[in-house]
Design a protein around this motif. Structure first.
Motif: not given
Length: 63
Positions: A49-54
């Motif tokens: 989720a953090v990677i896709l948000g970034y």
């Protein structure tokens, strides 16, 4: 490759959640392997989720 990863993740999540539900229903403690695999699954979900948000944010700001 993404399809295989999504299928594996979904199958693992289904097995972990059904085993946890069964243990809860029978009022038994969870085995350590189930407990740690659940935490691993939660960590992978948060990391993705953090990677896709970034990636989404960098596309919005940079492009």
């Amino acid at each position: 490759m993404v399809e295989f990863a999504a299928l594996t993740y979904g199958l693992l999540a289904s097995v972990i959640l059904s085993a946890a539900r069964r243990n809860h229903k029978l009022a038994r403690p969870h085995p350590p392997l189930l407990f740690y695999t659940g935490y691993l699954l939660c960590g992978v979900s948060a990391g993705v989720a953090v990677i896709l948000g970034y990636i989404a944010l960098s596309q919005f700001i940079g492009g």
